[in-house]
Motif scaffolding. Structure first.
Motif, mmCIF file in Angstrom:
data_model
loop_
_atom_site.group_PDB
_atom_site.id
_atom_site.type_symbol
_atom_site.label_atom_id
_atom_site.label_comp_id
_atom_site.label_asym_id
_atom_site.label_seq_id
_atom_site.Cartn_x
_atom_site.Cartn_y
_atom_site.Cartn_z
ATOM 1 N N UNK A 1 25.909 -4.030 70.223
ATOM 2 C CA UNK A 1 26.709 -4.997 69.471
ATOM 3 C C UNK A 1 26.730 -6.365 70.152
ATOM 4 N N UNK A 2 26.471 -6.415 71.454
ATOM 5 C CA UNK A 2 26.335 -7.699 72.148
ATOM 6 C C UNK A 2 25.055 -8.400 71.718
ATOM 7 N N UNK A 3 23.967 -7.645 71.631
ATOM 8 C CA UNK A 3 22.683 -8.219 71.205
ATOM 9 C C UNK A 3 22.789 -8.747 69.776
ATOM 10 N N UNK A 4 23.421 -7.977 68.896
ATOM 11 C CA UNK A 4 23.579 -8.396 67.500
ATOM 12 C C UNK A 4 24.456 -9.638 67.411
ATOM 13 N N UNK B 1 26.461 -16.736 75.986
ATOM 14 C CA UNK B 1 25.982 -17.524 77.115
ATOM 15 C C UNK B 1 24.774 -18.373 76.706
ATOM 16 N N UNK B 2 24.810 -19.687 76.906
ATOM 17 C CA UNK B 2 23.707 -20.567 76.464
ATOM 18 C C UNK B 2 22.345 -20.171 77.030
ATOM 19 N N UNK B 3 22.309 -19.792 78.311
ATOM 20 C CA UNK B 3 21.034 -19.421 78.917
ATOM 21 C C UNK B 3 20.422 -18.194 78.273
ATOM 22 N N UNK B 4 21.252 -17.210 77.959
ATOM 23 C CA UNK B 4 20.761 -15.980 77.320
ATOM 24 C C UNK B 4 20.304 -16.261 75.890
ATOM 25 N N UNK B 5 21.063 -17.074 75.191
ATOM 26 C CA UNK B 5 20.679 -17.423 73.824
ATOM 27 C C UNK B 5 19.357 -18.192 73.806
ATOM 28 N N UNK B 6 19.169 -19.071 74.777
ATOM 29 C CA UNK B 6 17.926 -19.832 74.853
ATOM 30 C C UNK B 6 16.746 -18.907 75.128
ATOM 31 N N UNK B 7 16.947 -17.900 75.985
ATOM 32 C CA UNK B 7 15.853 -16.953 76.264
ATOM 33 C C UNK B 7 15.449 -16.200 74.994
ATOM 34 N N UNK B 8 16.429 -15.761 74.231
ATOM 35 C CA UNK B 8 16.117 -15.034 72.993
ATOM 36 C C UNK B 8 15.392 -15.943 72.008
ATOM 37 N N UNK B 9 15.888 -17.181 71.878
ATOM 38 C CA UNK B 9 15.259 -18.127 70.950
ATOM 39 C C UNK B 9 13.822 -18.423 71.357
ATOM 40 N N UNK B 10 13.600 -18.629 72.661
ATOM 41 C CA UNK B 10 12.258 -18.942 73.147
ATOM 42 C C UNK B 10 11.313 -17.762 72.960
#
Length: 508
Positions: free
Chosen positions: A101-104, A230-239
């Motif tokens: 649920x964190x990933x979603x 977390x911005x860094x984690x979101x950026x990793x997923x987006x990239x």
């Protein structure tokens, strides 16, 4: 992202399709059956909407053309906003590194952020959405509906990872299309005029979002336990999903560029006729998307184990299933095209040639779409590259044909030019992507079999006879006759062993 590095060991592709893993083949068949039922429900609701939009006072070809162009722009923005997570979310969840649920929740935040940025841009520049017509207050705020679109897309992708395909059927095949038809019908008797289609679309997507998010929360729960975007984690997923997002946009754009180009050359009435033909022709394409929710999780699971031969087998199996069903539907709808288009009004009957071309597009595109379902996990960069090349091919061919027809004064053929460009690109991508995936997996991945020709030729002959009947008989007896002949022959000569799992419960 989960992936497997292809080995240099060739895979034996002579074994029966799906024999590598019968349990997974049965799961694919079950998922396909469930979504195919949803496809039939969606068909039953979509046709009344087209009839309402084409026939009822206050709507018509002009209003439908305006609706088609506006929804195309907003859906393109929503496609960009999802960042490829409709398919990439399965690989993120397969990592099993964090609570699901964190990933979603991360995926929803990313998609909503993109949708907000896109909506602000389109609200500030409304002429992008409505280029050739007046802009009312309702129209200006219409792009905000992208928030509902991306929420529904991500929610259903997450539920599909848990193989809950029924949620997709409810949201996309029951709630959304039936709400669209019912609201459009009701607004036809109000002073809102052509804006009724836009309003109905927004209402239907809002209800579809609710039908997607509610089961998501029930299945995954809320993201408690210290979750924070977390911005860094979101950026990793987006990239990580950027190549997949690009491929999604290229594939989606190839299905909308024709409308965009027509919008710059043709009047709204032509776009309205083209839109109806496109909606009918896209019905076979829904057969392919029936397997999308279950195909991603199955492929990512096998790639994580390094079972490339199993992946190739599943791609061949689904390619055959889709090709077989699509060919029958394409023949039935194509041979009765003029009668079918005429249902929506006399002005739409002229779109029979466009319908025939767009049906051919779906036939060409089926194999490319299935192979891409695996290619995005093993050769993301190559998939994106070929998607972009295909887009260039489509734009080039379409512009040449549309420019030629406009210059020679044959404006009635502008829509044919747009469909011709799309067909050329679809054939090109079908060949190219099949070859790339075959080399990556060291196995045959094409689902084509000669038994399809053996069933298609007699069905085509029946279709020629059907065209001699009156139009009501073509749409009743004729379509059933074409499908019956094709289905009977392909079932007895083409469907063997695991092939028949698609139409029955249990194992082969």
């Amino acid at each position: 992202m989960s992936s497997a590095a292809p080995t240099d060991t060739p895979v034996d592709s002579s074994q029966p399709v799906g024999a590598d893993n019968v349990d997974e083949t049965a799961a694919l068949a079950k998922g396909g059956r469930t979504s195919f039922f949803g496809f039939l429900l969606r068909l039953l609701a979509r046709l009344p909407f087209l009839f309402i939009a084409g026939r009822m006072s206050g709507y018509g070809a002009d209003a439908l053309g305006r609706f088609a162009y506006a929804t195309m722009v907003v859906e393109l923005m929503a496609q960009l906003a999802t960042l490829g997570l409709k398919r990439g979310l399965a690989a993120e969840l397969a990592k099993d590194e964090r609570p699901e649920n964190h990933v979603v929740a991360d995926a929803l935040v990313l998609a909503w952020a993109g949708a907000i940025l896109g909506s602000v841009l389109l609200i500030a520049l409304p002429w992008i959405v409505f280029p050739n017509s007046r802009i009312s207050g309702i129209d200006r705020w219409f792009p905000l509906i992208a928030l509902a679109v991306v929420a529904s897309d991500v929610s259903l992708a997450a539920l599909a990872f848990r193989r809950d395909i029924a949620a997709t059927v409810r949201a996309r095949s029951v709630v959304e299309p039936w709400t669209l038809s019912i609201v459009a019908f009701g607004l036809a008797f109000t002073p809102v005029g052509g804006d009724g289609l836009i309003i109905a679309y927004a209402v239907s997507l809002t209800f579809a979002m609710l039908a997607s998010v509610i089961p998501l929360v029930r299945s995954f729960g809320l993201p408690r336990g210290g979750w924070w975007p977390h911005p860094g984690r979101l950026w990793r997923i987006a990239r990580a999903n950027a190549p997949l997002a690009g491929a999604d946009v290229a594939d989606w754009g190839s299905r909308r560029l024709d409308v965009f180009i027509l919008g710059r050359f043709a009047p709204p009435e032509v776009i309205g006729v083209y839109y109806v033909a496109q909606q009918i022709a896209s019905l076979p394409q829904k057969l392919k998307t029936s397997f999308d929710p279950i195909l991603g999780p199955v492929i990512t699971t096998n790639l994580a184990r390094g079972d490339l031969g199993v992946v190739a087998g599943h791609v061949r199996q689904i390619g055959f299933w889709i090709g077989a069903v699509q060919l029958g539907v394409v023949l039935a709808l194509g041979m009765t095209g003029r009668a079918g288009m005429g249902l929506f009004g006399p002005a739409f009957a002229q779109g029979a040639a466009v319908l025939a071309l767009l049906l051919v597009v779906e036939l060409f595109a089926a194999q490319a779409a299935v192979t891409e379902g695996a290619l995005i996990y093993v050769r993301r960069g190559a998939n994106l590259l070929w998607s972009m090349i295909g887009l260039v091919v489509q734009v080039g061919v379409t512009l040449v044909l549309v420019w030629y027809f406009e210059r020679t004064g044959r404006t009635s053929l502008l829509a044919v030019g747009a469909a011709g460009g799309l067909a050329t690109a679809a054939l090109f991508l079908s060949i190219a992507k099949t070859q790339v995936l075959s080399r990556a997996l060291h196995a045959k991945v094409s689902g084509w079999r000669w038994s399809l020709i053996g069933a298609g030729v007699p069905a085509f002959a029946v279709g020629l006879g059907v065209q001699l009947l009156a139009e009501p008989l073509q749409l009743s007896v004729g379509i059933l006759a074409i499908l019956g002949v094709f289905g009977a022959i392909v079932w007895t000569t083409g469907f063997k062993g695991p092939d028949r799992l698609l139409f029955r419960k249990g194992k082969a």
